[in-house]
Design an enzyme around this catalytic site. Structure first.
Site, PDB file in Angstrom:
ATOM      1  CE  LYS A  40      -1.373  -0.717   4.846  1.00 56.00           C
ATOM      2  NZ  LYS A  40      -0.059  -0.491   5.380  1.00 56.00           N
ATOM      3  NE  ARG A  51      -0.515  -0.639  11.432  1.00 52.02           N
ATOM      4  CZ  ARG A  51       0.461  -0.235  10.611  1.00 52.02           C
ATOM      5  NH1 ARG A  51       0.516   0.999  10.196  1.00 52.02           N
ATOM      6  NH2 ARG A  51       1.368  -1.075  10.209  1.00 52.02           N
ATOM      7  NE  ARG A  88       9.179  -2.858   4.103  1.00 50.00           N
ATOM      8  CZ  ARG A  88       7.981  -2.574   4.608  1.00 50.00           C
ATOM      9  NH1 ARG A  88       6.996  -2.227   3.803  1.00 50.00           N
ATOM     10  NH2 ARG A  88       7.760  -2.664   5.905  1.00 50.00           N
ATOM     11  NE  ARG A 110       9.615  -0.281   8.568  1.00 52.83           N
ATOM     12  CZ  ARG A 110       8.301  -0.289   8.396  1.00 52.83           C
ATOM     13  NH1 ARG A 110       7.799   0.293   7.316  1.00 52.83           N
ATOM     14  NH2 ARG A 110       7.496  -0.841   9.260  1.00 52.83           N
ATOM     15  NE  ARG A 168       5.777  -4.463  11.028  1.00 49.11           N
ATOM     16  CZ  ARG A 168       6.475  -4.320   9.902  1.00 49.11           C
ATOM     17  NH1 ARG A 168       7.602  -4.972   9.727  1.00 49.11           N
ATOM     18  NH2 ARG A 168       6.050  -3.533   8.962  1.00 49.11           N
TER      19      ARG A 168
END
Ligand code: AMP
Length: 220
Positions: free
Chosen positions: A15, A90, A133, A166, A177
């Site tokens: 997203k 969220r 990532r 990250r 998560r």
């Protein structure tokens, strides 16, 4: 015409990449809650000090912090024509808080101008996406070591600076998560269905195909 966008989906669903593209095309601010919180951590603000422990554990940051950060951001003049929320709300509690913010906001939008887009993708493909990532600390461009590799290893194509991973993109924290996503964020799908704001797209395709589907559902 849609002006306020809520992008919903599990961590790593893409997203952020799609928001970036849409925000440039529509000339609307991209409000990325995670980045706003990480900026607070970097600047060692009071909010940042609270947020750090939660982010490191893959948990949601307390609502008081996120609500203040978002409310301040969507009240700025650059949000008067709309904005794209990436990573907020969220939880049901945050969605209720957003409704209140909208009621009290100087920038008003009708129901027809709002939409919640759900990026549908099986979560098992996402852990690999997250651990591979990397991003540019300067321009924010996102890479993937398997599917979207930089031209020069470890360097941003645009800025040539060293790419970073990250801290919460490790396998262990990524799994936490997803647990948080299932427990807290998934119930939002029903919430926005009831509010008649929800549309769904298949996020398990290439970046261009996802964008094409996104544009299609927004124009329907
Ligand atoms: P993201 O960059 O969207 O993956 O978010 C990274 C982390 O920031 C999350 O795992 C949470 O700890 C925190 N975070 C981001 N958005 C929110 C939010 N709306 N509410 C609470 N915590 C958040």
């Amino acid at each position: 015409m849609k002006k306020v966008f809520i992008f919903l989906g599990p961590p790593g669903c893409g997203k952020g990449t799609q928001t970036d593209r849409l925000s440039k095309e529509l000339n609307l601010p991209h409000i990325d809650t995670g980045s706003l919180l990480r900026e607070n951590i970097k600047n060692e603000t009071e909010f940042g000090k609270i947020a750090k422990g939660f982010i490191d554990k893959g948990q949601l940051v307390p609502i008081e912090v996120v609500e203040s950060v978002i409310n301040e951001r969507i009240s700025r003049p650059d949000c008067k024509d709309g904005y794209i929320l990436d990573g907020f709300p969220r939880s049901i509690e945050q969605a209720e808080a957003l409704k209140k913010m909208w009621e009290n906001s100087a920038h008003k939008f009708s129901k027809d101008e709002k939409v919640a887009v759900y990026f549908d993708i099986p979560t098992d493909v996402l852990v690999e996406r997250l651990v591979n990532r990397r991003s540019c600390p300067k321009c924010g461009k996102i890479y993937n070591l398997k599917s979207s590799v930089p031209k020069v290893e470890g360097k941003c194509d645009i800025c040539s600076v060293e790419l970073i991973q990250r801290k919460d993109d490790t396998r262990e924290t990524a799994l936490l998560r997803f647990e948080t996503y299932d427990n807290e964020t998934k119930p939002l799908l029903d919430f926005y269905k009831k509010e008649e704001l929800l549309v769904q797209i298949n996020a398990n395709q290439g970046i261009d195909a996802v964008y094409a589907e996104l544009k299609k559902v927004l124009n329907d």
